[in-house]
Design a protein around this motif. Structure first.
Motif, PDB file in Angstrom:
ATOM      1  N   ILE A   1       0.784  -0.718  -0.188  1.00  0.00           N
ATOM      2  CA  ILE A   1      -0.186  -0.152   0.087  1.00  0.00           C
ATOM      3  C   ILE A   1       0.516   0.967  -0.314  1.00  0.00           C
ATOM      4  O   ILE A   1       0.296   2.227  -0.605  1.00  0.00           O
ATOM      5  N   ILE A   2       1.832   1.123   0.274  1.00  0.00           N
ATOM      6  CA  ILE A   2       3.459   2.151  -0.181  1.00  0.00           C
ATOM      7  C   ILE A   2       4.106   2.724  -1.292  1.00  0.00           C
ATOM      8  O   ILE A   2       4.428   2.238  -1.626  1.00  0.00           O
ATOM      9  N   GLY A   3       3.419   3.482  -1.776  1.00  0.00           N
ATOM     10  CA  GLY A   3       3.660   3.524  -3.100  1.00  0.00           C
ATOM     11  C   GLY A   3       4.973   4.066  -3.564  1.00  0.00           C
ATOM     12  O   GLY A   3       5.597   3.734  -4.424  1.00  0.00           O
ATOM     13  N   ALA A   4       4.640   5.069  -2.435  1.00  0.00           N
ATOM     14  CA  ALA A   4       6.520   5.543  -2.980  1.00  0.00           C
ATOM     15  C   ALA A   4       7.030   6.925  -0.938  1.00  0.00           C
ATOM     16  O   ALA A   4       5.758   6.976  -0.346  1.00  0.00           O
ATOM     17  N   VAL A   5       7.985   7.320  -1.214  1.00  0.00           N
ATOM     18  CA  VAL A   5       8.200   7.299  -0.470  1.00  0.00           C
ATOM     19  C   VAL A   5       9.035   8.576  -0.832  1.00  0.00           C
ATOM     20  O   VAL A   5      10.401   8.819  -1.162  1.00  0.00           O
ATOM     21  N   ARG A   6       9.478   9.760  -0.184  1.00  0.00           N
ATOM     22  CA  ARG A   6      10.018  10.971  -0.916  1.00  0.00           C
ATOM     23  C   ARG A   6      10.308  11.791   0.503  1.00  0.00           C
ATOM     24  O   ARG A   6       9.225  12.034   0.806  1.00  0.00           O
ATOM     25  N   GLY A   7      11.843  12.390  -0.197  1.00  0.00           N
ATOM     26  CA  GLY A   7      11.386  13.634   0.434  1.00  0.00           C
ATOM     27  C   GLY A   7      13.024  14.110   0.936  1.00  0.00           C
ATOM     28  O   GLY A   7      13.883  13.470   0.298  1.00  0.00           O
ATOM     29  N   VAL A   8      13.090  14.846   1.452  1.00  0.00           N
ATOM     30  CA  VAL A   8      14.378  15.572   1.922  1.00  0.00           C
ATOM     31  C   VAL A   8      14.785  16.495   3.178  1.00  0.00           C
ATOM     32  O   VAL A   8      13.862  16.930   3.558  1.00  0.00           O
ATOM     33  N   GLY A   9      16.090  15.532   4.381  1.00  0.00           N
ATOM     34  CA  GLY A   9      15.969  16.827   5.696  1.00  0.00           C
ATOM     35  C   GLY A   9      15.107  16.191   6.618  1.00  0.00           C
ATOM     36  O   GLY A   9      14.300  15.023   6.385  1.00  0.00           O
TER      37      GLY A   9
END
Length: 451
Positions: free
Chosen positions: A349-357
């Motif tokens: 169910i987790i399609g994407a993990v994104r980010g910075v800091g």
């Protein structure tokens, strides 16, 4: 008179009577009554502690003793109209200038991010002598009428799009028109801006779009857009209200992620610079400021940059440095992303993990191939984290299916591990992953959420 206190039920009833109902609460079906806070923690009327993953405004932590001490000391000495000569505003401007490219050296202090973005719009229009503005889809730049007009997130629910506003696709490489498998998504998305440019005053964009779903802009995008905008005589305005002051960790400003060769013409800042105190800022070039001056109309802001606000702002800068909060954002943010990536491998169910800091998004989908947004599940996760783990978090994105993390910068490795462990438990126990059958959802854009 001492502040009167009420039971939670009384407070809620009186709020419904006295406060405009458009002013929505978090967890409106069962609000949390918060009576004190410290660092990354909130405490309710019963002393129960909640881990705060929401409050980016409280940038260096709730009720930081250095901030409250600086505020009280300056309040006891002087707080007056900004049109009197005073040292603090100069000292603060110098400290901020040291974090920015050399060409950005003229400051206008105001009281909120909305006020900053409104002034940026005025500066751009005065300098270019054009009215039209280009904005990203799903953008949100503030609650003033002028800013609702350039915020698709808002105007689509109200009077609609003005003829002088032009909307370009959100540069989302997960579900947008150009994705991670494109050879140069930055260039491709920038070309969608080029196609619209004609007699514009400004291109307005959050350096990292937040309401749009914690989006990380593809490399090269901003520099190429700026090239196109400048060729048409326009300006590039970077909204750093939610992302400035080291939240990305590796840099002091999120726009710097786009490379050393990129520099906006105007930058706006918001209440994180005062740890929640109402202070904000616009910074621009000498040339743009001169055009604003030449219109013959005086600009003043009665309390923008007052002595207390500047003392607080200086204290925030000191805390960021002394407590190495940028380094903390790098370390803790990387650890949290790693933990969430491991959950992605476990839960379909987790399609994407994104980010910075400490700017991270976790996108939930019912079908990875179709990227069908799991809006209902995201709401369920938010509810259960609050009720079972005392973790407060919220959702964003066009379909409210992105769990967003923008906690105070004092967030710890232990906090990150608690969050990941709790999400894992909720997804494992409640959702029976891997998903066997997609949930049918209404794909219309959300219409009821109030920011």
């Amino acid at each position: 008179m001492a502040l009167q206190t009420f039971r939670k039920e009384e407070t809620l009833a009186m709020r419904e009577k006295l406060i405009g109902r458009s002013c929505r609460l978090f967890y409106s079906d069962d609000p949390v009554k918060i009576v004190r806070a410290r660092g990354q923690y909130l405490f309710d009327e019963n002393g129960k502690r909640y881990l705060d993953c929401i409050s980016n405004v409280h940038h260096v932590g709730h009720c930081h003793p250095s901030i409250t001490k600086a505020a009280a000391a300056q309040m006891d000495l002087l707080n007056t109209n900004t049109r009197f000569l005073h040292d603090s505003i100069i000292t603060y401007a110098e400290r901020l200038a040291a974090t920015l490219p050399e060409k950005l050296g003229v400051f206008y202090f105001v009281n909120s991010g909305s006020e900053a973005n409104d002034l940026a719009l005025r500066l751009a229009r005065q300098y270019t002598q054009h009215e039209d503005v280009i904005v990203l889809d799903y953008a949100y730049h503030g609650h003033l009428t002028s800013l609702i007009d350039i915020s698709p997130y808002k105007f689509r629910k109200l009077a609609g799009q003005k003829e002088w506003v032009h909307v370009v696709p959100l540069p989302d490489t997960y579900r947008g028109m150009y994705r991670d498998n494109h050879p140069n998504p930055g260039q491709a998305y920038a070309d969608t801006v080029k196609d619209l440019i004609e007699d514009i005053s400004a291109f307005f964009a959050e350096s990292l779009p937040s309401v749009g779903g914690q989006i990380i802009l593809p490399q090269g995008y901003s520099a190429k857009v700026a090239e196109y905008v400048h060729a048409a005589g326009g300006l590039f305005v970077a909204d750093e209200v939610q992302t400035g002051f080291g939240r990305v960790g590796s840099h002091f400003w999120a726009f710097q992620l786009q490379g050393e060769d990129f520099c906006p013409d105007i930058i706006t800042m918001g209440k994180p610079m005062g740890n929640g105190h109402p202070v904000a800022c616009v910074v621009t070039t000498v040339e743009i400021a001169k055009a604003f001056e030449d219109n013959g109309v005086e600009y003043f802001n009665t309390f923008g940059g007052n002595p207390v606000s500047c003392a607080i702002g200086l204290a925030v800068l000191d805390v960021i440095e002394k407590e190495d909060l940028r380094g903390n954002a790098v370390r803790v943010g990387a650890h949290l992303k790693d933990l969430l990536n491991k959950l992605q491998a476990k839960h379909r169910i987790i399609g994407a993990v994104r980010g910075v800091g400490l700017f991270i998004g976790l996108e939930l989908v019912t079908d990875r191939e179709k990227k069908t947004p799991a809006t209902e599940t995201a709401a369920l996760v938010v509810k259960r984290l609050k009720e079972e783990d005392q973790i407060v978090i919220s959702t964003d994105g066009p379909w409210d299916n992105v769990l967003k993390f923008k906690p105070p910068m004092c967030f710890t490795v232990e906090d990150a591990e608690l969050v990941a462990k709790s999400i894992d438990r909720v997804l494992t126990g409640q959702l029976n992953t891997p998903i066997r059958k997609p949930i049918t959802l209404n794909w219309k854009r959300k219409t009821s959420k109030v920011c």
